[in-house]
Design a protein around this motif. Structure first.
Motif, short mmCIF file in Angstrom:
data_model
loop_
_atom_site.label_atom_id
_atom_site.label_comp_id
_atom_site.label_asym_id
_atom_site.label_seq_id
_atom_site.Cartn_x
_atom_site.Cartn_y
_atom_site.Cartn_z
N LEU A 134 1.57 -7.17 1.37
CA LEU A 134 2.85 -7.10 0.69
C LEU A 134 2.73 -6.02 -0.38
CD1 LEU A 134 5.40 -9.69 -0.28
CD2 LEU A 134 4.47 -8.34 -2.15
N LEU A 135 3.61 -5.03 -0.31
CA LEU A 135 3.67 -3.97 -1.31
C LEU A 135 4.85 -4.25 -2.23
CD1 LEU A 135 2.84 -1.20 -2.45
CD2 LEU A 135 4.24 -0.13 -0.68
N ALA A 136 4.55 -4.57 -3.49
CA ALA A 136 5.60 -4.92 -4.45
C ALA A 136 5.75 -3.83 -5.51
CB ALA A 136 5.25 -6.25 -5.14
N SER A 137 6.99 -3.45 -5.77
CA SER A 137 7.25 -2.38 -6.74
C SER A 137 8.33 -2.83 -7.73
CB SER A 137 7.71 -1.12 -5.99
OG SER A 137 8.06 -0.09 -6.90
N SER A 138 8.03 -2.68 -9.01
CA SER A 138 8.99 -3.03 -10.06
C SER A 138 8.66 -2.21 -11.30
CB SER A 138 8.91 -4.52 -10.39
OG SER A 138 9.70 -4.84 -11.52
N LEU A 162 -0.33 -6.03 -3.05
CA LEU A 162 -0.57 -4.79 -3.80
C LEU A 162 0.68 -4.49 -4.60
CD1 LEU A 162 -1.84 -2.05 -4.51
CD2 LEU A 162 -1.19 -1.23 -2.24
N GLY A 163 0.55 -4.43 -5.93
CA GLY A 163 1.72 -4.24 -6.77
C GLY A 163 1.62 -3.06 -7.72
N LEU A 175 0.02 -12.01 -10.14
CA LEU A 175 0.40 -12.34 -8.78
C LEU A 175 -0.11 -11.32 -7.76
CD1 LEU A 175 4.09 -13.45 -9.50
CD2 LEU A 175 2.18 -14.95 -8.87
N CYS A 176 -0.82 -10.32 -8.25
CA CYS A 176 -1.35 -9.26 -7.39
C CYS A 176 -2.83 -9.48 -7.07
CB CYS A 176 -1.23 -7.90 -8.06
SG CYS A 176 0.47 -7.34 -8.33
N ASP A 177 -3.22 -9.12 -5.85
CA ASP A 177 -4.64 -9.02 -5.53
C ASP A 177 -5.16 -7.67 -6.03
OD1 ASP A 177 -5.06 -11.53 -3.97
OD2 ASP A 177 -3.52 -10.62 -2.69
N ILE A 178 -4.29 -6.68 -5.93
CA ILE A 178 -4.58 -5.35 -6.47
C ILE A 178 -3.36 -4.92 -7.29
CG2 ILE A 178 -5.11 -2.93 -5.98
CD1 ILE A 178 -6.29 -3.86 -3.29
#
Length: 202
Positions: A134-138, A162-163, A175-178
């Motif tokens: 999951l690629l999260a961007s904010s 991955l955030g 909440l990120c692994d990376i």
């Protein structure tokens, strides 16, 4: 902010060129390629200091993040490489401009063979049971819908999260692994023309 405004008054395209070249020279980018990025001050006219300040702010943020988040960036590159090799399912989540920016690497992942799904609030994302990433961007790291998707991804422990978000986003990072923290100094580096595209959330 006052310091940033004073800095803006001193800027010109030529001044930024010198500063950008000082950075680019360290990674062996020819001066001629940097100079082609900008017109002369006379061609830009009254827009010169505003454009210069914007370039300066973005250049600072890029270099600062690359230096301060070097280890996290290396981990992210390795994770993405693994997704590509395994042709993993990669879910891309974000909101507004952050989602649009995340869609660019999502497109490249799809071209590389990943099953990439961009969250659109209409179609469901692939099941957590399928694993993958999951690629999260904010920009702020505080977008509620994005945080909720990250929490859901962490429940099964089968998805690598991955955030990318502002370095001060504590809950997002947890909440990120990376987690790749973005370093933007809006206090010292004013970013004008925010109506066209900015570097933060307000």
């Amino acid at each position: 902010m006052k310091k940033a405004e004073n800095h803006l008054k001193k800027l010109s395209i030529s001044a930024v060129l010198r500063e950008v070249y000082d950075i680019e020279e360290k990674i062996n980018v020819p001066k001629s390629s940097v100079e082609k990025m900008f017109p002369d001050d006379s061609e830009v006219g009254s827009w010169s200091p505003i454009i210069a300040a914007r370039v300066h702010a973005i250049s600072y943020a890029t270099v600062s993040t690359s230096c301060k988040s070097k280890e996290a960036i290396e981990k992210a590159i390795n994770a993405i490489a693994l997704w590509i090799r395994k042709k993993e399912v990669v879910r891309v989540v974000g909101a507004g401009r952050a989602l649009l920016s995340a869609a660019i690497p999502a497109n490249r992942l799809a071209h590389a063979g990943c099953h990439t799904v961009i969250w659109d609030n209409v179609n469901p994302l692939p099941s957590i049971a399928r694993g993958g990433g999951l690629l999260a961007s904010s920009a702020s790291g505080k977008t509620g819908s994005v945080l909720e998707m990250m929490r859901m991804a962490q429940k099964g422990k089968k998805i690598l999260v991955l955030g990318l978000a502002n370095h001060s986003a504590v809950e997002f990072a947890s909440l990120c692994d990376i987690f790749v923290p973005l370093h933007i100094d809006e206090g010292n580096y004013l970013n004008p023309l925010v109506a066209l595209a900015d570097t933060g959330e307000y």
